[in-house]
Write a protein that holds these residues in place. Structure first.
Motif, short mmCIF file in Angstrom:
data_model
loop_
_atom_site.label_atom_id
_atom_site.label_comp_id
_atom_site.label_asym_id
_atom_site.label_seq_id
_atom_site.Cartn_x
_atom_site.Cartn_y
_atom_site.Cartn_z
N THR A 4 0.82 -1.22 0.00
CA THR A 4 0.00 0.00 0.00
C THR A 4 0.84 1.26 0.00
N ASP A 158 -6.10 -3.33 -11.90
CA ASP A 158 -6.01 -4.36 -10.85
C ASP A 158 -4.56 -4.78 -10.64
N TYR A 160 -1.79 -2.96 -11.12
CA TYR A 160 -1.04 -1.92 -10.40
C TYR A 160 -1.46 -1.83 -8.95
N GLU A 161 -2.72 -2.14 -8.66
CA GLU A 161 -3.16 -2.19 -7.27
C GLU A 161 -2.49 -3.34 -6.53
N LYS A 162 -2.55 -4.52 -7.12
CA LYS A 162 -2.03 -5.71 -6.45
C LYS A 162 -0.52 -5.71 -6.36
N PHE A 166 -0.76 0.75 -5.79
CA PHE A 166 -1.49 1.97 -6.12
C PHE A 166 -2.96 1.82 -5.70
N GLN A 167 -3.62 2.97 -5.47
CA GLN A 167 -5.01 2.98 -5.07
C GLN A 167 -5.81 3.90 -5.99
N VAL A 168 -6.97 3.44 -6.45
CA VAL A 168 -7.82 4.25 -7.30
C VAL A 168 -8.53 5.31 -6.46
N TRP A 181 -9.03 5.77 -14.95
CA TRP A 181 -8.85 5.44 -13.54
C TRP A 181 -7.65 6.23 -13.03
N MET A 183 -4.91 7.05 -10.02
CA MET A 183 -4.34 6.24 -8.96
C MET A 183 -3.28 7.01 -8.18
N CYS A 185 -0.27 7.02 -4.91
CA CYS A 185 0.70 6.20 -4.19
C CYS A 185 0.74 6.72 -2.76
#
Length: 312
Positions: A4, A158, A160-162, A166-168, A181, A183, A185
Motif C-alpha cells: 500500500t 487491478d 497496479y493495485e495488487k 497503487f489505489q484508485v 482510472w 491512482m 501512491c
C-alpha cells in the motif's frame, strides 16, 4: 508484504524513437528541461526544480516506444521484498534488484507490467542539486504524473493495485463506460498514475508541474508563440483540480504542463466523475473542446516495445 505504501513518487519516464536529435531539441530548447548527461547513447534531462537526477531519458531506436516508467520507493529492503513478491506472483522480472548505473545510481528492479511495459522501482538514488524557480519562469519544476493506455484497462488497474500498491482515487465515466482510472501512491498528490481505456497499449501523456498557475499560463503561451500546437487547454480539470495544457513532443507523444493539483489527506473517499458534464473536464470553461483531435493525440500510436527490454 503490504504494497500500500510502497511507491513514493514517479521518478522518470524514458522514450525511444528514430528522431533522437529532434527530441533532444524539443525537451531542452522548447519544453524547458536541462540535458544533464549522456551515457551509451542515452540522454538524460532534469527539471530545474526537482532533486531527481533526471525526469526524462531519450534513446534512439528504429521503433517508437516508452522505454521505462520509473517509480521511487523508500528503501533497498522494499526493492528486495517487492522483487521476491513479484516472482511469487508470476510477474516477469527483467532483472533482479541490483545497483543502477544511470545518473544518481541507486538500487532497483525492472519488470514487465501486465501490458508489457517496462517498469522500474528504485531506492537510494542520489539527489541532484536543484533550485527554487523564480516567479515567471515558464519551465517545468518537476515531473507530476503519467497516464498510460490499455485495451484491458480494468485488468491493468487491478495489476497496479495488487503488484505495486497503487489505489484508485477517482474514475471518469461517460454513457456508462469507464474511460479513466486515477491512482495515488503514498504521496498525498491526487494521482501520479492513471490508466486510460484505449484501443492499444501506449503512453497517453506525461505531465510536468510548473511553479504555479501564472508560470503554467506563461509556458502554454510561450510554446504557442513558438508555433507549437496547443492540442487541448488551457483549462482546469475537476479531477485533481489541476490546470492543463497539452502539446506533442517531436515523436508524437503527448506532454502536459500542469499546476495546482490537489493533495489528499489521510482520510479520503474514491469518487466518480461524469464526462457528460463539461465542468468535469474544465471547471474554468476556457479550454477548446474535447474532441477527436484530442482523443487521437491521447491514444498515441501503439507502443512498439512491449515485452522487450530496452538495451539500457
Amino acid at each position: 508484504m503490504s504494497n500500500t505504501n510502497l511507491i513514493t513518487h514517479l521518478r522518470h519516464v524514458g522514450f525511444a524513437m528514430p528522431q533522437l536529435e529532434e527530441q533532444r531539441a524539443f525537451y531542452s530548447k522548447e519544453w524547458g528541461l536541462t540535458e544533464v548527461a549522456e551515457k551509451d547513447g542515452v540522454h538524460y534531462f532534469a527539471a530545474e526544480g526537482s532533486p531527481e537526477p533526471y525526469v526524462i531519458r531519450l534513446r534512439k531506436d528504429d521503433k517508437k516506444r516508452a522505454d521505462v516508467i520509473s517509480f521511487g520507493t523508500a528503501t533497498r529492503e522494499n526493492v528486495d521484498a517487492l522483487a521476491k513478491q513479484l516472482k511469487q506472483d508470476g510477474v516477469q522480472l527483467i532483472h533482479e534488484p541490483r545497483e543502477l548505473s544511470a545518473p544518481g545510481g541507486g538500487y532497483g528492479v525492472r519488470l514487465f507490467d501486465l501490458d508489457g511495459r517496462v517498469v522500474e522501482v528504485s531506492a537510494d538514488v542520489a539527489p541532484r542539486e536543484y533550485r527554487d524557480l523564480e516567479p515567471g519562469e515558464s519551465i517545468p519544476a518537476r515531473l507530476s504524473h503519467c497516464v498510460i493506455n490499455s485495451p484491458n484497462p480494468q485488468a491493468t488497474v487491478d495489476w497496479y493495485e495488487k503488484c505495486l500498491g497503487f489505489q484508485v482515487v477517482e474514475t471518469l465515466h461517460i454513457h456508462g463506460n469507464t474511460l479513466m482510472w486515477f491512482m495515488r501512491c503514498s504521496h498525498p498528490q491526487h494521482h501520479v498514475l492513471a490508466v486510460g481505456n484505449g484501443p492499444h497499449v501506449a503512453m497517453h501523456h506525461v505531465s510536468f508541474d510548473m511553479r504555479g498557475i501564472d508560470e503554467f499560463l506563461r509556458g502554454v503561451g510561450r510554446l504557442q508563440r513558438d508555433g507549437k500546437e496547443l492540442i487541448w487547454g488551457p483549462g482546469r480539470h475537476q479531477t485533481g483540480d489541476n490546470a492543463y495544457g497539452y502539446f506533442q513532443d517531436a515523436a508524437g507523444n503527448t506532454v502536459e504542463y500542469t499546476a495546482g493539483m490537489s493533495q489528499l489527506g489521510d482520510s479520503w473517499t474514491a469518487t466518480e466523475g461524469d464526462l457528460s458534464d463539461p465542468a468535469v473536464l474544465d471547471v474554468w470553461g476556457t479550454s477548446n473542446a474535447w474532441g477527436e483531435n484530442v482523443m487521437r493525440s491521447h491514444f498515441n500510436t501503439p507502443d512498439e516495445g512491449l515485452f522487450v527490454a530496452p538495451p539500457l
